[in-house]
Design a protein around this motif. Structure first.
Motif, mmCIF file in Angstrom:
data_model
loop_
_atom_site.group_PDB
_atom_site.id
_atom_site.type_symbol
_atom_site.label_atom_id
_atom_site.label_comp_id
_atom_site.label_asym_id
_atom_site.label_seq_id
_atom_site.Cartn_x
_atom_site.Cartn_y
_atom_site.Cartn_z
ATOM 1 N N MET A 55 31.764 27.609 36.653
ATOM 2 C CA MET A 55 31.518 28.521 35.539
ATOM 3 C C MET A 55 32.649 29.531 35.397
ATOM 4 S SD MET A 55 27.414 29.167 35.975
ATOM 5 C CE MET A 55 27.361 30.510 34.813
ATOM 6 N N LEU A 56 33.118 30.074 36.516
ATOM 7 C CA LEU A 56 34.210 31.043 36.470
ATOM 8 C C LEU A 56 35.498 30.402 35.954
ATOM 9 C CD1 LEU A 56 33.606 33.039 39.759
ATOM 10 C CD2 LEU A 56 33.481 33.930 37.427
ATOM 11 N N SER A 57 35.740 29.155 36.338
ATOM 12 C CA SER A 57 36.959 28.487 35.857
ATOM 13 C C SER A 57 36.895 28.248 34.356
ATOM 14 C CB SER A 57 37.188 27.174 36.605
ATOM 15 O OG SER A 57 36.190 26.237 36.262
ATOM 16 N N GLN A 58 35.694 28.091 33.796
ATOM 17 C CA GLN A 58 35.552 27.913 32.355
ATOM 18 C C GLN A 58 35.648 29.241 31.612
ATOM 19 O OE1 GLN A 58 31.799 25.914 32.044
ATOM 20 N NE2 GLN A 58 32.656 23.910 32.564
ATOM 21 N N ILE A 59 35.262 30.330 32.272
ATOM 22 C CA ILE A 59 35.239 31.640 31.620
ATOM 23 C C ILE A 59 36.584 32.353 31.718
ATOM 24 C CG2 ILE A 59 34.186 33.937 31.709
ATOM 25 C CD1 ILE A 59 31.649 32.563 32.774
ATOM 26 N N GLU A 63 45.500 33.078 34.715
ATOM 27 C CA GLU A 63 46.061 34.318 35.242
ATOM 28 C C GLU A 63 44.964 35.231 35.780
ATOM 29 O OE1 GLU A 63 46.673 33.359 32.025
ATOM 30 O OE2 GLU A 63 48.703 32.565 32.251
ATOM 31 N N ALA A 64 43.837 35.288 35.065
ATOM 32 C CA ALA A 64 42.725 36.132 35.512
ATOM 33 C C ALA A 64 42.128 35.582 36.814
ATOM 34 C CB ALA A 64 41.657 36.212 34.425
ATOM 35 N N LEU A 87 29.901 36.750 35.045
ATOM 36 C CA LEU A 87 28.915 35.679 34.870
ATOM 37 C C LEU A 87 27.692 36.172 34.093
ATOM 38 C CD1 LEU A 87 29.108 33.895 38.330
ATOM 39 C CD2 LEU A 87 29.879 33.018 36.130
ATOM 40 N N ARG A 88 27.227 37.390 34.382
ATOM 41 C CA ARG A 88 26.082 37.938 33.642
ATOM 42 C C ARG A 88 26.419 38.103 32.167
ATOM 43 N NH1 ARG A 88 25.367 42.818 36.418
ATOM 44 N NH2 ARG A 88 25.876 41.928 38.407
ATOM 45 N N ALA A 89 27.612 38.618 31.899
ATOM 46 C CA ALA A 89 28.031 38.808 30.505
ATOM 47 C C ALA A 89 28.114 37.465 29.783
ATOM 48 C CB ALA A 89 29.374 39.529 30.450
ATOM 49 N N ALA A 90 28.604 36.448 30.476
ATOM 50 C CA ALA A 90 28.704 35.120 29.863
ATOM 51 C C ALA A 90 27.317 34.537 29.602
ATOM 52 C CB ALA A 90 29.509 34.187 30.759
ATOM 53 N N GLN A 91 26.395 34.734 30.507
ATOM 54 C CA GLN A 91 25.044 34.207 30.334
ATOM 55 C C GLN A 91 24.313 34.918 29.203
ATOM 56 O OE1 GLN A 91 23.478 34.666 34.294
ATOM 57 N NE2 GLN A 91 24.234 32.672 34.975
ATOM 58 N N MET A 92 24.662 36.179 28.963
ATOM 59 C CA MET A 92 24.026 36.931 27.888
ATOM 60 C C MET A 92 24.727 36.702 26.550
ATOM 61 S SD MET A 92 23.338 40.440 30.006
ATOM 62 C CE MET A 92 22.372 41.276 28.769
ATOM 63 N N LYS A 98 37.812 32.912 26.536
ATOM 64 C CA LYS A 98 38.204 33.058 27.942
ATOM 65 C C LYS A 98 38.649 34.484 28.217
ATOM 66 C CE LYS A 98 39.317 28.544 29.569
ATOM 67 N NZ LYS A 98 39.936 27.980 30.728
ATOM 68 N N VAL A 99 38.290 34.961 29.390
ATOM 69 C CA VAL A 99 38.667 36.317 29.799
ATOM 70 C C VAL A 99 40.121 36.286 30.246
ATOM 71 C CG1 VAL A 99 38.210 38.162 31.458
ATOM 72 C CG2 VAL A 99 36.310 36.867 30.481
#
Length: 134
Positions: A55-59, A63-64, A87-92, A98-99
């Motif tokens: 999930m983090l790799s998709q968000i 560089e981030a 992850l919480r922000a992405a779920q909401m 992408k960040v």
């Protein structure tokens, strides 16, 4: 002085032996689960970590992700907290793209500002008993 050291060593060794036995007994009692349950728990934890990383790799942009990895080397608990926020922000549904590294930096600054506001130092000086209020 050498005699007291020699006398204390067997006592110290006996205390160490008893403590080691207590620790071994606790470790034995704490692991009453059978190996299948332990393996299942470890596997579930591994799968959860893999899903989290996916999930983090998709968000996050590459560089981030690199910056977050460097932060994790120094302060793993802080990196974990930032990951949780992202992850919480992405779920909401608050993250539409992408960040980037810049957005991650601003998020880190916001988190740091929140932490510094909570820290407050108050110095109270004690009065001397001999001091008069007159």
């Amino acid at each position: 002085m050498e005699e007291t050291t020699l006398l204390a060593d067997p006592e110290l060794e006996a205390i160490r032996q008893r403590r080691m036995q207590e620790l071994m007994a606790q470790r034995g009692n704490g692991n009453q689960q059978n190996p299948e349950q332990q393996d299942a728990q470890e596997e579930a934890k591994r799968e959860a970590d893999e899903r989290r990383q996916l999930m983090l790799s998709q968000i996050l942009s590459s560089e981030a992700r690199e910056r977050l990895a460097r932060i994790a080397l120094v302060k793993p608990e802080k990196a974990r907290g930032v990951e949780d926020v992202i992850l919480r922000a992405a779920q909401m549904g608050q993250i539409a793209e992408k960040v980037s590294e810049e957005r991650l930096i601003s998020l880190l600054e916001q988190i740091n500002n929140q932490n510094t506001r909570q820290t407050k130092v108050t110095i109270q000086r004690r009065r001397s008993v001999l001091e008069d209020d007159d």
